[in-house]
Design an enzyme around this catalytic site. Structure first.
Site, PDB file in Angstrom:
ATOM      1  N   LYS A  52      -1.429  10.118  10.828  1.00  0.00           N
ATOM      2  CA  LYS A  52      -1.291   9.495  12.267  1.00  0.00           C
ATOM      3  C   LYS A  52      -1.577  10.417  13.310  1.00  0.00           C
ATOM      4  CE  LYS A  52      -0.868   6.668  10.092  1.00  0.00           C
ATOM      5  NZ  LYS A  52      -0.748   6.212   8.672  1.00  0.00           N
ATOM      6  N   HIS A 443       6.834  -9.690  30.610  1.00  0.00           N
ATOM      7  CA  HIS A 443       5.418  -9.936  31.009  1.00  0.00           C
ATOM      8  C   HIS A 443       5.089  -8.566  32.105  1.00  0.00           C
ATOM      9  CE1 HIS A 443       1.984 -11.825  31.898  1.00  0.00           C
ATOM     10  NE2 HIS A 443       2.071 -11.626  33.182  1.00  0.00           N
TER      11      HIS A 443
HETATM   12  P1  NAI Z   1      -4.841   1.004  -2.207  1.00  0.00           P
HETATM   13  O1  NAI Z   1      -4.245   0.516  -3.455  1.00  0.00           O
HETATM   14  O2  NAI Z   1      -4.424   0.361  -0.765  1.00  0.00           O
HETATM   15  O3  NAI Z   1      -6.364   0.513  -2.132  1.00  0.00           O
HETATM   16  C1  NAI Z   1      -7.244   1.043  -3.238  1.00  0.00           C
HETATM   17  C2  NAI Z   1      -8.517   0.565  -3.279  1.00  0.00           C
HETATM   18  O4  NAI Z   1      -9.584   1.256  -3.990  1.00  0.00           O
HETATM   19  C3  NAI Z   1      -8.331  -1.094  -3.755  1.00  0.00           C
HETATM   20  O5  NAI Z   1      -8.841  -2.037  -2.909  1.00  0.00           O
HETATM   21  C4  NAI Z   1      -9.178  -1.123  -4.944  1.00  0.00           C
HETATM   22  O6  NAI Z   1     -10.037  -2.194  -5.237  1.00  0.00           O
HETATM   23  C5  NAI Z   1     -10.458  -0.138  -4.795  1.00  0.00           C
HETATM   24  N1  NAI Z   1     -10.931   0.600  -6.096  1.00  0.00           N
HETATM   25  C6  NAI Z   1     -10.473   1.321  -7.263  1.00  0.00           C
HETATM   26  N2  NAI Z   1     -11.244   1.755  -7.999  1.00  0.00           N
HETATM   27  C7  NAI Z   1     -12.531   1.419  -7.233  1.00  0.00           C
HETATM   28  C8  NAI Z   1     -13.699   2.045  -7.662  1.00  0.00           C
HETATM   29  N3  NAI Z   1     -14.055   2.727  -8.634  1.00  0.00           N
HETATM   30  N4  NAI Z   1     -14.834   1.755  -6.789  1.00  0.00           N
HETATM   31  C9  NAI Z   1     -14.494   1.210  -5.557  1.00  0.00           C
HETATM   32  N5  NAI Z   1     -13.335   0.729  -5.158  1.00  0.00           N
HETATM   33  C10 NAI Z   1     -12.212   1.044  -5.936  1.00  0.00           C
HETATM   34  O7  NAI Z   1      -4.799   2.607  -2.306  1.00  0.00           O
HETATM   35  P2  NAI Z   1      -4.713   3.791  -1.378  1.00  0.00           P
HETATM   36  O8  NAI Z   1      -5.656   3.459  -0.075  1.00  0.00           O
HETATM   37  O9  NAI Z   1      -5.244   4.905  -2.235  1.00  0.00           O
HETATM   38  O10 NAI Z   1      -3.340   3.760  -0.941  1.00  0.00           O
HETATM   39  C11 NAI Z   1      -2.436   4.025  -1.910  1.00  0.00           C
HETATM   40  C12 NAI Z   1      -0.987   3.627  -1.393  1.00  0.00           C
HETATM   41  O11 NAI Z   1      -0.627   4.430  -0.311  1.00  0.00           O
HETATM   42  C13 NAI Z   1      -1.015   2.403  -0.684  1.00  0.00           C
HETATM   43  O12 NAI Z   1      -1.078   1.252  -1.703  1.00  0.00           O
HETATM   44  C14 NAI Z   1       0.038   2.299   0.214  1.00  0.00           C
HETATM   45  O13 NAI Z   1       1.297   1.915  -0.400  1.00  0.00           O
HETATM   46  C15 NAI Z   1       0.239   3.877   0.676  1.00  0.00           C
HETATM   47  N6  NAI Z   1      -0.231   4.118   1.975  1.00  0.00           N
HETATM   48  C16 NAI Z   1       0.096   3.420   3.247  1.00  0.00           C
HETATM   49  C17 NAI Z   1      -0.155   3.787   4.561  1.00  0.00           C
HETATM   50  C18 NAI Z   1       0.527   2.933   5.519  1.00  0.00           C
HETATM   51  O14 NAI Z   1       1.642   2.665   5.384  1.00  0.00           O
HETATM   52  N7  NAI Z   1      -0.287   2.942   6.548  1.00  0.00           N
HETATM   53  C19 NAI Z   1      -1.297   4.688   4.545  1.00  0.00           C
HETATM   54  C20 NAI Z   1      -1.999   5.273   3.429  1.00  0.00           C
HETATM   55  C21 NAI Z   1      -1.298   4.980   2.194  1.00  0.00           C
END
Ligand code: NAI
Length: 473
Positions: A52, A443
């Site tokens: 952030k 507002h």
């Molecule tokens: P994610 O599960 O959100 O997204 C991973 C994405 O990678 C998926 O859409 C999937 O289809 C894609 N993917 C997987 N293998 C692939 C490949 N070989 N080639 C292309 N695409 C592929 O996981 P992410 O972004 O790693 O985040 C992990 C977790 O961390 C999230 O689920 C979230 O819970 C948490 N997080 C939360 C945040 C927030 O609250 N703002 C910020 C960052 C993380």
């Protein structure tokens, strides 16, 4: 072997673990909090907070660039990465020290070391000074998760980063491939693209941010298309290899194979459990097939003395979910009938614009065959959005037709992450669209978009025209 006795031992000091430890102490328990690294866990040290800080920096650059059309011109940004990094790191240190101080004030004993379960009632903690054994009435496991690194990508080459390395911002690579269009890929892709990298993002699914409603993800994708060099959906990365100072990437896009070179790659394909080497096999705790700890709605594992909370139990891997689960575990330990059932966990993606939702999404309603009515308010009609020069937003309500209860809220736009909290309160309190429409919102603020989305449901939103509902409708 001498064993030291405590009432509650919490293993892992992320937001879930330290909240649980503090809450247990506030409820009069004798508490030990074990952490092998710095207090604060992934969220504070290499997740939510550093990302952030960097997103804030990136958004300043974007704002100044975009404002030139409105009469204020800034020069190109001069980026001093070392200063930026030390500002970010100073925030993390301050917060982590704050957690330590708060633990002290509550008489929570913090032990720096690695915990290992010897049996259902005993934990061995290995510290720099040697190992000690502790018995407890209850243990709460909150050891979290780590970035998933598929074997085909794990070359041991520092040019292949996870979010941990990416958040250190050692340099701004000229060409960066981001694998995964989820939370991390979109947030860190935004940071690097605005700091100056040419970012290509590859997402295997047909759309980015697959958990969100497509109409809400659309403005995020549209803005990312401007900042990123390319967003490829339906693009599955198959293999990577080292090619001198570059990474060679083989990717399948719409049935065609691409063979490309990148300076660096960020792998953001989800997160994996930290359940190994904890000695859980010496307890009755059961894991699922992905290594996450199985718990019931009271955060109880299969071992009556052991609770688990946060990323280690799977589900939404969000700090605020871990925190809530920590409170529930402590309340159950204190003999209350606390449960995680029907708790609304908001989701926020801190992209530009931000995307946030809570409760039921429209896509989820469709897939589960739940009848809903949807009411939307576009931010182009919000005076406040115009004064922010941020009209690419939308506020959306998902409503149960017969009762007019609000079941879900989605917001895309500037500060959506702050705005969604009102939705959480409304849904948790069983609020109706009428409640939201009749509450006076200040507002000019973006919060009025929630009220106007509710008014639009009845067809009398002041700033957009929708057909008024007949009394029978
Ligand atoms: P994610 O599960 O959100 O997204 C991973 C994405 O990678 C998926 O859409 C999937 O289809 C894609 N993917 C997987 N293998 C692939 C490949 N070989 N080639 C292309 N695409 C592929 O996981 P992410 O972004 O790693 O985040 C992990 C977790 O961390 C999230 O689920 C979230 O819970 C948490 N997080 C939360 C945040 C927030 O609250 N703002 C910020 C960052 C993380």
């Amino acid at each position: 072997m001498e064993k030291i006795k405590t009432e509650v031992i919490v293993v892992g000091a992320g937001p879930g673990g330290y909240t649980a430890a503090f809450y247990a102490a506030d409820r009069g328990k004798k508490v030990i909090l074990v952490e092998q690294e710095r207090l604060g866990g992934v969220c504070l040290n290499r997740g939510c907070i550093p990302s952030k800080a960097l997103l804030h920096a990136a958004k300043i650059i974007i704002e100044t660039q975009e404002f030139s059309k409105n009469g204020i011109q800034f020069g190109p940004p001069q980026i001093d990465l070392e200063k930026l990094r030390s500002w970010k790191d100073s925030i993390l240190l301050k917060l982590s020290q704050g957690v330590g101080m708060l633990a002290q004030r509550r008489n929570v004993q913090v032990i720096k070391g690695r915990a290992y379960f010897e049996d259902s009632k005993t934990v061995r903690i290995e510290t720099e000074e040697g190992q000690k054994f502790y018995t407890y009435d209850y243990a709460i496991i909150s050891v979290g998760s780590k970035p998933a690194m598929p074997r085909a990508f794990d070359l041991g080459n520092p040019r292949i980063m996870t979010s941990t390395e990416a958040l250190n911002v050692e340099d701004i690579p000229e060409n960066l491939l981001v694998i995964g269009g989820g939370y991390i890929g979109m947030e860190l892709g935004t940071v690097y693209s605005i700091l100056g990298s040419k970012v290509v993002l590859a997402e295997a699914l047909p759309s980015i941010l697959a958990g969100a409603d497509p109409d809400l993800a659309k403005p995020v994708a549209a803005r990312a298309k401007k900042n990123f060099q390319e967003i490829r959906v339906g693009a599955k990365v198959k293999d990577m290899s080292t090619a001198g100072k570059k990474i060679r990437v083989i990717m399948e896009v719409d049935g065609q194979t691409k063979d490309e070179l990148y300076d660096k790659v960020l792998v953001a394909v989800g997160r994996a459990s930290n359940s190994e080497n904890l000695g859980l096999e010496n307890t009755l705790v059961q894991l699922d097939e992905r290594g996450f700890i199985k718990v019931n709605e009271h955060q109880q594992t299969d071992d009556p003395n052991i609770y688990a909370i946060g990323d280690i139990v799977g589900g939404a891997m969000l700090a605020h979910k871990a925190t809530k689960e920590g409170r529930i575990a402590v309340e159950v330990i204190c003999g209350e009938a606390s449960t995680f059932e029907d708790i609304i966990i908001p989701a926020v993606v801190f992209t530009e614009p931000e995307l946030a939702w809570c409760g039921l999404t429209e896509a989820e309603a469709k897939s589960k065959g739940i009848q809903v009515e949807v009411s939307k308010f576009p931010w182009a009609a919000s005076g406040r959005a115009l004064t922010f020069d941020k009209i690419d937003g939308m506020t959306k309500l998902i409503v149960e037709p017969e009762t007019e209860r609000v079941l879900g809220i989605g917001i895309v736009g500037h500060n959506a992450g702050e705005l969604i909290a009102e939705g959480v309160v409304l849904i948790e309190m069983g609020g109706t669209v009428r409640d939201l429409a009749e509450c006076v919102h200040p507002h000019p603020t973006l919060s009025e978009t929630l009220m106007e989305a509710a008014e639009a449901f009845y067809g009398y939103a002041t700033h957009i025209y929708t057909r008024p509902k007949k009394p029978s409708e």
